[in-house]
Design a protein around this motif. Structure first.
Motif, mmCIF file in Angstrom:
data_model
loop_
_atom_site.group_PDB
_atom_site.id
_atom_site.type_symbol
_atom_site.label_atom_id
_atom_site.label_comp_id
_atom_site.label_asym_id
_atom_site.label_seq_id
_atom_site.Cartn_x
_atom_site.Cartn_y
_atom_site.Cartn_z
ATOM 1 N N LEU A 160 0.852 -1.189 0.000
ATOM 2 C CA LEU A 160 0.000 0.000 0.000
ATOM 3 C C LEU A 160 0.888 1.238 0.000
ATOM 4 O O LEU A 160 1.780 1.354 0.856
ATOM 5 N N ASP A 161 0.654 2.136 -0.937
ATOM 6 C CA ASP A 161 1.384 3.407 -0.977
ATOM 7 C C ASP A 161 0.555 4.434 -0.211
ATOM 8 O O ASP A 161 -0.436 4.959 -0.713
ATOM 9 N N VAL A 162 0.973 4.708 1.021
ATOM 10 C CA VAL A 162 0.193 5.525 1.954
ATOM 11 C C VAL A 162 0.855 6.889 2.115
ATOM 12 O O VAL A 162 2.074 6.988 2.288
ATOM 13 N N THR A 163 0.053 7.944 2.044
ATOM 14 C CA THR A 163 0.546 9.300 2.322
ATOM 15 C C THR A 163 -0.101 9.796 3.607
ATOM 16 O O THR A 163 -1.258 9.497 3.890
ATOM 17 N N SER A 164 0.675 10.556 4.355
ATOM 18 C CA SER A 164 0.175 11.098 5.629
ATOM 19 C C SER A 164 0.341 12.603 5.625
ATOM 20 O O SER A 164 1.149 13.160 4.869
ATOM 21 N N THR A 165 -0.419 13.272 6.471
ATOM 22 C CA THR A 165 -0.315 14.717 6.579
ATOM 23 C C THR A 165 0.971 15.105 7.304
ATOM 24 O O THR A 165 1.578 14.284 7.997
ATOM 25 N N ALA A 166 1.372 16.368 7.126
ATOM 26 C CA ALA A 166 2.665 16.808 7.646
ATOM 27 C C ALA A 166 2.743 16.747 9.165
ATOM 28 O O ALA A 166 3.845 16.648 9.720
ATOM 29 N N ASN A 167 1.609 16.798 9.861
ATOM 30 C CA ASN A 167 1.645 16.801 11.324
ATOM 31 C C ASN A 167 1.718 15.394 11.915
ATOM 32 O O ASN A 167 1.835 15.255 13.122
ATOM 33 N N ARG A 168 1.656 14.371 11.077
ATOM 34 C CA ARG A 168 1.685 12.990 11.579
ATOM 35 C C ARG A 168 3.040 12.356 11.301
ATOM 36 O O ARG A 168 3.209 11.514 10.418
ATOM 37 N N ALA A 169 4.049 12.796 12.059
ATOM 38 C CA ALA A 169 5.383 12.226 11.891
ATOM 39 C C ALA A 169 5.409 10.748 12.268
ATOM 40 O O ALA A 169 6.197 9.971 11.726
ATOM 41 N N ASP A 170 4.534 10.345 13.187
ATOM 42 C CA ASP A 170 4.530 8.941 13.624
ATOM 43 C C ASP A 170 4.084 7.999 12.517
ATOM 44 O O ASP A 170 4.375 6.802 12.568
ATOM 45 N N ALA A 171 3.394 8.530 11.488
ATOM 46 C CA ALA A 171 2.896 7.669 10.418
ATOM 47 C C ALA A 171 3.966 7.320 9.398
ATOM 48 O O ALA A 171 3.686 6.558 8.466
ATOM 49 N N LEU A 172 5.182 7.836 9.550
ATOM 50 C CA LEU A 172 6.276 7.476 8.643
ATOM 51 C C LEU A 172 7.030 6.271 9.183
ATOM 52 O O LEU A 172 8.261 6.199 9.130
ATOM 53 N N SER A 173 6.290 5.310 9.697
ATOM 54 C CA SER A 173 6.906 4.093 10.231
ATOM 55 C C SER A 173 5.884 2.974 10.206
ATOM 56 O O SER A 173 4.673 3.222 10.215
ATOM 57 N N MET A 174 6.368 1.753 10.188
ATOM 58 C CA MET A 174 5.473 0.598 10.224
ATOM 59 C C MET A 174 4.745 0.525 11.560
ATOM 60 O O MET A 174 3.556 0.182 11.607
ATOM 61 N N VAL A 175 5.438 0.843 12.651
ATOM 62 C CA VAL A 175 4.800 0.813 13.969
ATOM 63 C C VAL A 175 3.686 1.848 14.028
ATOM 64 O O VAL A 175 2.601 1.583 14.569
ATOM 65 N N GLY A 176 3.913 3.034 13.459
ATOM 66 C CA GLY A 176 2.888 4.062 13.459
ATOM 67 C C GLY A 176 1.651 3.664 12.679
ATOM 68 O O GLY A 176 0.519 3.880 13.132
ATOM 69 N N ILE A 177 1.849 3.069 11.500
ATOM 70 C CA ILE A 177 0.710 2.599 10.707
ATOM 71 C C ILE A 177 0.013 1.449 11.415
ATOM 72 O O ILE A 177 -1.224 1.345 11.403
ATOM 73 N N ALA A 178 0.781 0.563 12.064
ATOM 74 C CA ALA A 178 0.182 -0.550 12.797
ATOM 75 C C ALA A 178 -0.683 -0.038 13.947
ATOM 76 O O ALA A 178 -1.782 -0.556 14.194
#
Length: 814
Positions: A160-178
């Motif tokens: 899955l090619d996922v984009t996140s908003t600039a304020n969600r730094a935690d989403a730039l990781s597998m743990v964050g998406i999990a």
């Protein structure tokens, strides 16, 4: 970020199809731009073993192979790869297999007279490489013939090619998406093991020197020995490749793996090379800003000159890496590395943003630091990397030093109050709790917040919670409304009732918008086209505001007026064959002086040339716009706006013609702007037509004059139905007396009866006294309630004559 579902499944129990999971993430604010189903790339491709290989009887570069794919009989396959040989395990596409990455369906065919039933595949044909030098050969010692190759190649996966908003730094990781998937679906979360590694102190611990408290609050340096450099295991390489990262060696791959898993950048230095660069026996690692003229060759083999805002890692004060951006070539891990120093650091987001921009670099590490990493999980990411290094490289942890500044001693935490009434007020009722819409229950709100990792406890006040924000959401959960947004996001926006406002107020334009609309209408009515330009331009004077880090030299300063851009637009249109440009622009201008930086709004315009499409009437001769014609266009605009403007000679701007430029004044006291012809030298330099005119008006002056008018109701004044009476007035006037001053004096002396004043003759020459000129005006008198007689007009006209003689010393001729 590319999310491997196989990897994600290790962290959270996924019970949705890839399409359903993508829809759930998108509805929760994480847009899934693409679903890459790798399972289709090698559907039907199996493991085969080459039993025999013989040269093709009629082609030097082809081989005839007997391949066992677990069928009753071996298959004969003609192969063109140079690396095919007997005894190897390969990926075989049997007959009728479709390979979507090369859009090929395998069919039995004859190749130079030899039948071929199938194809031995390269990684390029299976979508794993762009170009391959030969077929793929499995390195495993023994494989089951005929088994599916997809698990062996990592093609039993969906990305899955996922984009996140600039304020969600935690989403730039597998743990964050999990964590996000667990909160959305309500399934358990399984974080990777982060046990503290076994420390066997046998060497000197490095010294950590942090010279800037804020730039690097925390730095962990760990020394590992007995490191065995080699390729990473297959599972690790496949996960990196699925995320779009190229495997290098086991040490570098582990640092990249932890970056993708935890969102925490790490870097591994060769310890012996660090000591060599630092020219010392005891290692001292430091973080500081670069000194002037320092250089560093980075991992991309580029020599980079450091800037004052560049943050660097040093070994005994010698730069060895760009902090949080890229390592140095002189200390990189290579095949002969036996001991490493693992860096795990927390850098300030703004510092890394400026540092990376100063070098024109943006890497996976800097992208995460710029958004902000979680300092609370820095030790966990470091321990995860150390565990993998011990397991996959045989390394031993021999020393570790943690450096902290005053900022690093405090782990950020935040507690917010959440009111149930405020949640219901902002979100309204939901429609999935029964026949009638009703508010979200408090228990459901608490459950949602707890799934996000928040600590929720009842407050002393009724229906109020005290919510402790987890450290990994510290940067984006700052206010009560942020918590309410999380409730709406995870509950599902599609469950909220559609409600309309009870009362809708009528819309209206602000005074500034109404004035801008009126000014635009006036200029368009006069035949001018509205233009738009960038506020950024190239530097032209010392008064301009210059950018510190411009994208291009052509856009490195803010414009100080609109005139330069209008001249550029006029020249561009001529060069494009579009003819003369008559246009205007409303925009912001900027300038700097001893008091600081200033910003204002202005209106500018440009006119000139011969805008006619054909010239057959005057035998092709151009008829350039005269000064009076251009002034008439501007006068028409002022008339539409209800402005009475005076013109005074002006020579302040060197871009204007010194004898054909006027400053514009309202009521003789308020300066409105400047209008005039371009200087002949500038016109010749830019190769413009003979007569081009520009103007710029101060927006603040327009607001002063016109905003009070906009606030009043329009009153209609009826036209007079009685005839007018005109008088001509001729006299000699000194050259220094302006016509505008004469007209103003005549209007004031004529009072209400004087309807208009118009100059119709201006003569200088014979029979005119030296230092004077002959002027002739036509004065029109009219009354609203009667037909004027000579007895009514003559006293007023005589008063006008007397005023001119007394105030300006004119010599009357009539």
């Amino acid at each position: 970020m590319r999310i491997s579902l196989n990897w994600l499944t290790d962290l959270v129990d996924i019970r949705l199809t890839p399409e359903a999971l993508a829809e759930a993430l998108t509805m929760a604010g994480f847009e899934v731009e693409d679903i890459e189903d790798r399972r289709t790339w090698a559907d039907g491709v199996v493991v085969g073993q080459v039993l025999e290989r013989s040269p093709h009887p009629d082609a030097d570069k082809l081989s005839v192979c007997k391949v066992d794919i677990g069928a009753a009989e071996p298959s004969t396959i003609v192969c063109g790869a140079a690396n095919v040989r007997s005894g190897i395990y390969v990926a075989v596409a049997p007959v009728d297999t479709y390979l979507p990455k090369v859009d090929l369906t395998i069919k039995p065919r004859q190749l130079r007279g030899v039948p071929s039933a199938g194809m031995i595949c390269s990684l390029a044909e299976l979508g794993l490489e762009k170009d391959s030098q030969g077929i793929h050969i499995f390195t495993e010692p023994s494989l089951d013939l005929g088994q599916d190759v997809r698990p062996l190649l990592g093609l039993d996966d969906v990305i899955l090619d996922v984009t996140s908003t600039a304020n969600r730094a935690d989403a730039l990781s597998m743990v964050g998406i999990a964590r996000e998937v667990a909160a959305i679906t309500g399934v358990p979360l399984h974080l990777p093991p982060t046990d503290a590694p076994t420390l066997k102190p046998t060497g000197a611990a490095p010294e950590i020197v942090l010279k800037d408290d804020k730039a690097c609050p925390i730095y962990i340096g760990t020394v590992l020995e007995q490191v065995q450099i080699g390729p990473s295991p297959r599972w690790l390489q496949q996960r990196l490749q699925a995320a779009g990262t190229r495997p290098i060696n086991n040490v570098v791959d582990i640092t990249n793996y932890v970056l993708l898993e935890w969102g925490q950048p790490l870097h591994a230095f060769d310890r012996d090379r660090l000591l060599q660069v630092g020219d010392c026996d005891v290692l001292s690692l430091g973080v500081r800003f670069a000194k002037p003229e320092e250089t560093l060759i980075t991992l991309d083999s580029q020599e980079r000159r450091m800037e004052a805002e560049t943050l660097v890692i040093t070994a005994n004060d010698q730069p060895v890496a760009l902090a949080g951006v890229m390592g140095g070539e002189a200390t990189e891990v290579y095949e002969g590395t036996q001991a490493i120093v693992l860096e795990a650091a927390y850098f300030d987001a703004a510092v890394i943003r400026r540092s990376a921009r100063s070098q024109g670099l943006r890497t996976e590490a800097s992208a995460r630091y710029e958004r902000g990493v979680n300092p609370a999980e820095l030790p966990l990411a470091c321990q995860r990397a150390l565990n993998l290094l011990q397991a996959l490289t045989g390394a031993q942890v021999v020393a570790q030093t943690t450096g902290r500044t005053a900022f690093g001693e405090v782990i950020p935490e935040r507690v917010l109050d959440l009111r149930l009434a405020r949640v219901h007020q902002l979100l309204g009722p939901v429609t999935n709790l029964g026949k009638d819409p009703r508010p979200i229950p408090g228990e459901e709100i608490q459950r949602i917040l707890e799934t996000l990792g928040c600590g929720v406890t009842p407050s002393r006040e009724a229906e109020v919670w005290s919510v402790r924000v987890p450290a990994y959401r510290y940067r984006d959960l700052e206010r009560e409304v942020d918590l309410i947004e999380e409730v709406a996001r995870l509950y599902g926006y599609n469950h909220f009732a559609d409600t309309l406002p009870q009362r809708a107020g009528g819309g209206y334009l602000s005074l500034a918008a109404a004035l801008a609309r009126r000014v635009r209408e006036a200029f368009r009515g006069a035949g001018l086209t509205e233009l738009l330009h960038y506020s950024l331009t190239k530097p032209r004077s010392d008064r301009q505001v210059v950018l510190a880090n411009p994208l291009f030299p052509e856009y490195s300063a803010l414009r100080q007026d609109l005139i330069d851009g209008l001249i550029d637009a006029y020249e561009f249109n001529l060069n494009q064959g579009n003819g003369p440009l008559n246009g205007f622009e409303l925009g912001h201008i900027f300038w700097t002086d001893g008091e600081g930086i200033h910003e204002a709004e202005a209106v500018g315009g440009i006119m000139g040339g011969d805008s006619r499409s054909t010239r057959w009437v005057d035998s092709g001769q151009e008829q350039p716009l005269t000064w009076y014609a251009a002034k008439g266009i501007l006068e028409a605009v002022f008339q539409r706006l209800g402005l009475a403007v005076d013109y005074r000679p002006d020579r302040a701007d060197a871009r204007f013609h010194p004898g054909r430029t006027a400053s514009l004044w309202v009521r003789g006291q308020l300066e409105l702007g400047r209008f005039g012809q371009l200087h002949p030298q500038l016109r010749q330099q830019r190769e413009l037509p003979a007569e081009v005119y520009v103007f710029q008006l101060n927006w603040s002056a327009l607001e002063t004059c016109l905003v009070p008018v906009l606030q009043k109701s329009v009153r209609f004044t009826p036209y007079s139905t009685f005839p007018a009476s005109d008088r001509d007035l001729a006299f000699y006037a000194p050259l220094e007396v302006a016509v505008a001053d004469l007209e103003a004096a005549m209007r004031k002396a004529g009072g209400k009866l004087l309807e208009s004043v118009a100059l119709f003759d201006d003569y200088r020459g014979e029979s005119v006294p030296p230092g004077q000129r002959s002027l002739a005006f036509r004065l029109v008198y009219r009354a609203a309630d009667q037909t004027l007689t000579d007895e009514a007009v003559d006293p007023v006209h005589q008063k006008v004559r007397a005023t001119l003689e007394k105030q300006f010393g004119v010599t009357l001729r009539s």
